[in-house]
Design an enzyme around this catalytic site. Structure first.
Site, PDB file in Angstrom:
ATOM      1  N   ASP A   1     -70.804   7.909 -20.100  1.00  8.22           N
ATOM      2  CA  ASP A   1     -69.757   8.884 -20.446  1.00  8.22           C
ATOM      3  C   ASP A   1     -68.405   8.179 -20.303  1.00  8.22           C
ATOM      4  OD1 ASP A   1     -68.054  10.948 -20.821  1.00  8.22           O
ATOM      5  OD2 ASP A   1     -68.902  12.257 -19.278  1.00  8.22           O
TER       6      ASP A   1
ATOM      7  N   ASP B   1     -55.345 -25.376 -63.407  1.00  9.01           N
ATOM      8  CA  ASP B   1     -54.346 -25.228 -62.348  1.00  9.01           C
ATOM      9  C   ASP B   1     -53.821 -23.793 -62.289  1.00  9.01           C
ATOM     10  OD1 ASP B   1     -52.722 -26.012 -60.259  1.00  9.01           O
ATOM     11  OD2 ASP B   1     -51.818 -27.686 -61.342  1.00  9.01           O
ATOM     12  N   MET B   2     -53.171 -23.456 -61.169  1.00 14.15           N
ATOM     13  CA  MET B   2     -52.542 -22.148 -60.972  1.00 14.15           C
ATOM     14  C   MET B   2     -51.449 -22.340 -59.924  1.00 14.15           C
ATOM     15  SD  MET B   2     -52.193 -19.217 -59.022  1.00 14.15           S
ATOM     16  CE  MET B   2     -53.528 -18.907 -57.884  1.00 14.15           C
TER      17      MET B   2
ATOM     18  N   TRP C   1     -48.699 -25.215 -48.357  1.00  8.36           N
ATOM     19  CA  TRP C   1     -48.800 -26.200 -49.428  1.00  8.36           C
ATOM     20  C   TRP C   1     -48.628 -27.593 -48.832  1.00  8.36           C
ATOM     21  CZ3 TRP C   1     -45.499 -30.041 -50.981  1.00  8.36           C
ATOM     22  CH2 TRP C   1     -45.858 -30.715 -52.168  1.00  8.36           C
TER      23      TRP C   1
ATOM     24  N   ASP D   1     -52.205 -31.094 -53.150  1.00  9.17           N
ATOM     25  CA  ASP D   1     -51.219 -31.894 -53.875  1.00  9.17           C
ATOM     26  C   ASP D   1     -50.687 -33.035 -53.017  1.00  9.17           C
ATOM     27  OD1 ASP D   1     -51.349 -30.559 -56.253  1.00  9.17           O
ATOM     28  OD2 ASP D   1     -49.555 -29.337 -55.928  1.00  9.17           O
TER      29      ASP D   1
ATOM     30  N   CYS E   1     -57.677 -25.977 -59.379  1.00  9.33           N
ATOM     31  CA  CYS E   1     -56.496 -26.423 -58.644  1.00  9.33           C
ATOM     32  C   CYS E   1     -55.556 -25.241 -58.529  1.00  9.33           C
ATOM     33  CB  CYS E   1     -55.825 -27.582 -59.379  1.00  9.33           C
ATOM     34  SG  CYS E   1     -54.282 -28.178 -58.629  1.00  9.33           S
TER      35      CYS E   1
ATOM     36  N   ASP F   1     -52.629 -35.066 -67.594  1.00  7.46           N
ATOM     37  CA  ASP F   1     -52.125 -33.940 -66.817  1.00  7.46           C
ATOM     38  C   ASP F   1     -51.020 -33.198 -67.576  1.00  7.46           C
ATOM     39  OD1 ASP F   1     -50.970 -32.477 -64.257  1.00  7.46           O
ATOM     40  OD2 ASP F   1     -52.809 -33.440 -63.599  1.00  7.46           O
TER      41      ASP F   1
ATOM     42  N   ARG G   1     -41.740 -21.569 -59.570  1.00  2.00           N
ATOM     43  CA  ARG G   1     -41.911 -22.748 -60.431  1.00  2.00           C
ATOM     44  C   ARG G   1     -41.581 -22.398 -61.886  1.00  2.00           C
ATOM     45  NH1 ARG G   1     -46.425 -26.525 -62.599  1.00  2.00           N
ATOM     46  NH2 ARG G   1     -45.664 -28.590 -62.081  1.00  2.00           N
TER      47      ARG G   1
END
Length: 730
Positions: free
Chosen positions: A53, A479-480, A200, A549, A527, A367, A444
């Site tokens: 209890d 990529d993103m 990052w 990176d 990526c 790239d 970016r």
């Protein structure tokens, strides 16, 4: 091994290779968690549930005594509002505005194999006899809500996967406010919590701390699994280390907003839950509709973190990654990004590729900067047509030129984004994520396309398909480079706006499924500003990920070490770059840069045409050496020997399944005056086997190398030193 059901006790016992997971229908239909840990032959309640209890722990309305409370019952999928005050696994708002629900056991089913999840990535089986799946249906008759809890146990692995499907069986719409995938209630708190955190350029650093009372969590609200946190956490028993002790690992197969949390309650019980982040999330379920939660992979190890990692590695390498590249060695590549950035011509690209071929490199990757008017990062994302000023003869001609050299050709794309300065944005400014009457924040110099919208998904799929069909592309780097802000969709009504982030992720998975299926002969690498979306959800579609990176060899020791806690080495892109390093401006030797990159999926990212003759010879030797050991690195077992988070040294070992070959890497960051003599104990070798050290006349027993160790030469001079040994059984 398998799933056993004791009908009399209403008890389920899931048995894997060396692990057991036990749950029981308790009392009046409550699904209770009894045990997860090392495998037991039977479960007979030696550590039975106890009740008292407890002041201020209320009793459910159907409880017959004051000792029973959901606040103290270890549960499998708890709700909130009827005496459990801890964090719930789910929360549903009913049509009357209330959020109290009460899921009780209704039925169950046991089947061979593992069913797919609708629209979501998940671990799979190739044969039905690899695994068994338990599906338990819980139901709230008043609310008209059902939850189907799915558990898959693998016979030859210490793995259990879990997911949940929530169903509206009522006559009115309901709103999901919280829909986590997994809940595990441990009956103590004698743990450390381990997580992978960073930013990052310094992703997935290992953080370990004592589990404390209250809630501790890692999460992302960024629209991606993120550089900052990874959708993983582990509980470690006190004293557990790399080679021994109990570890409980949780990894969400999802690439978007997530939460992973541990809550220690007033009685020192620990509740672990993981799933889609409820922050800024809701989902409207109409009558008869269902919501599928992502899958959680749960790994148990009584052999420390190393045992946990090797279990994750083997599972993901063979039963998460798909397609023809799953079992193929990955090519050694050269990427032109840090060599040229946006400033290149077809002639320069061909020169770099030719230099790479002469050094033994197998794949050239073009790239960013080949499309639209892309001479900097301010323009042209979304304009997926060739920049004729840089490539006057087009992409097809360049790709054939590279292939005529005897190399494969690869290409960088960033299909999820659009530049405000682009033809696509001018035509369709409403195709990006945005909310009415608000300006769109940029990152970016780019915006995020709204993959919740079918017309956007269809357009992107066609654009990228056209590009990949226009030339003999054999590799794609996807990529993103930004996270989500102003998360809203013009395609959704007001009551569904908080579905946008998850609908985006479902849309991304749909696109990836379409493209990777249509172009199954292309090797895809993911990526996100490096390692900002390194998660099992993405690995399901793309079998490798650019780990960071940051290409500095010393920084990469921590990044790659931390990543290896969960993700297989074959999934980690690792490149040799120029010095001074472009991210941290450090000077390191070509030798240590090569050894660090050879400890992953190997490549180069520098201007090979500028190498000296001495440097060319070093690169040739690195390329040749990696070709000899890549079957170990990419498909072997991985053992961490020294941690960069604990000192000045790092070391790891790769060994094949037969334990007949091994490769060992050692790294020392800074020189120390009058330093002590060091050694490496080589875990993972066969103690009954004898090994020769290739390139020498040295022969040792596997037992001696493991127990006594291998001397680290005292002749190393200066900072940033590395060593590499190869062992072969005789």
């Amino acid at each position: 091994m398998g799933i056993y059901f004791d009908e009399k006790q209403q008890l389920f016992h899931l048995q894997g290779k060396n692990t057991s997971y036990v749950l029981q229908v308790y009392g009046e239909g409550y699904l209770a968690h009894l045990y997860w840990g090392r495998k037991t032959k039977n479960y007979r309640h030696s550590n039975e549930l106890q009740f008292a209890d407890r002041a201020f722990s209320g009793n459910p309305s159907t409880a017959k005594d004051r000792t029973f409370s959901l606040d103290t019952l270890p549960q499998e999928y708890p709700g909130y509002g009827n005496t459990d005050f801890r964090t719930p696994a789910y929360q549903v708002q009913l049509d009357n505005g209330t959020t109290v629900t009460d899921l009780r056991y209704a039925s169950h089913m046991i089947r061979n194999g593992k069913p797919k999840l609708d629209g979501l990535p998940a671990v799979y089986t190739e044969e039905d006899n690899e695994a068994e799946t338990l599906e338990i249906t819980l139901r709230d008759q008043i609310a008209g809500i059902a939850a189907v809890l799915s558990y898959t146990v693998f016979h030859e692995r210490n793995v259990i996967t879990r997911s949940v499907r929530l169903i509206n069986e009522g006559k009115h719409p309901v709103r999901l406010l919280r829909a986590l995938s997994t809940n595990v209630d441990f009956r103590d708190s004698d743990f450390d919590l381990l997580q992978l955190s960073g930013a990052w350029g310094r992703e997935r650093h290992v953080e370990r701390h004592v589990l404390r009372p209250g809630l501790q969590a890692v999460e992302s609200r960024r629209g991606a699994s993120s550089h900052q946190q990874n959708p993983f956490m582990a509980l470690l028993r006190k004293g557990a280390n790399e080679t021994s002790g109990e570890v409980f690992g949780f990894n969400l197969v999802y690439s978007g907003n997530f939460t992973a949390q541990a809550e220690v309650d007033q009685f020192s019980n620990t509740r672990v839950s993981i799933g889609i982040n409820p922050f800024d999330f809701s989902w409207l379920l109409e009558e008869g509709e269902a919501f599928q939660c992502p899958e959680t992979v749960m790994v148990y190890s009584h052999e420390g973190l190393g045992g946990m990692s090797r279990t994750f590695h083997d599972l993901y390498r063979t039963r998460l990654v798909r397609g023809s590249f799953r079992d193929q060695v990955r090519p050694i590549l050269v990427n032109n990004w840090e060599a040229t950035y946006f400033d290149f011509t077809a002639e320069k690209i061909t020169e770099i590729a030719k230099a790479g071929k002469e050094l033994g490199i197998e794949l050239f990757v073009l790239d960013d900067g080949w499309f639209g008017k892309r001479n900097n990062d301010k323009t042209s994302l979304g304009d997926w047509f060739v920049n004729k000023e840089k490539l006057p003869k087009g992409l097809d001609d360049l790709a054939h030129s590279v292939q005529e050299l005897g190399m494969q050709f690869g290409l960088w794309v960033e299909p999820e984004m659009v530049s405000a300065e682009s033809e696509l944005y001018k035509k369709h400014p409403d195709w990006c994520l945005h909310v009415p009457d608000r300006t769109c924040s940029e990152s970016r110099n780019q915006l995020v396309l709204d993959f919740a919208r079918k017309e956007v998904r269809d357009a992107v799929t066609k654009m990228i398909s056209d590009v990949l069909s226009s030339a003999p592309v054999q590799y794609v780097k996807w990529d993103m480079n930004r996270h989500m802000t102003e998360i809203g969709s013009a395609a959704l009504p007001a009551e569904r706006q908080r579905e946008t982030a998850h609908r985006y992720m479902l849309g991304l998975y749909e696109i990836l499924e379409t493209l990777t299926s249509a172009f199954s002969d292309i090797l895809f690498e993911s990526c996100s500003g490096g390692g900002g979306r390194f998660d099992p959800g993405i690995l399901y579609y793309m079998p490798q990920t650019w780990a960071s990176d940051n290409t500095d060899a010393i920084s990469r020791l921590k990044i790659q070490y931390g990543t290896s806690l969960v993700y297989p080495i074959i999934s980690m892109g690792a490149h040799v770059s120029d010095v001074p390093n472009h991210q941290v401006h450090r000077f390191t030797s070509l030798d240590i840069r090569g050894d660090a990159a050879m400890s992953g999926n190997f490549g180069y990212e520098l201007d090979l045409t500028k190498l000296t003759e001495v440097e060319k010879e070093i690169v040739k030797k690195q390329v040749a050496a990696y070709k000899e050991i890549r079957h170990l690195v990419q498909f072997g077992d991985f053992y961490r020997l020294k941690s960069p988070f604990e000192g000045n040294e790092t070391a790891w070992l790769f060994v094949n399944m037969e334990k007949s070959e091994a490769a060992v890497f050692y790294f020392r960051v800074l020189a120390e005056p009058n330093a002590s003599f060091g050694k490496l104990r080589l875990e993972g070798l066969d103690p009954e086997r004898t090994y020769e050290v290739l390139g020498t006349d040295e022969i040792y027993g596997g037992d001696e190398l493991a127990y006594s160790g291998l001397s680290i030469p005292a002749s190393l001079n200066g900072d940033f030193q590395s060593l590499f040994w190869r062992f072969k059984g005789i």
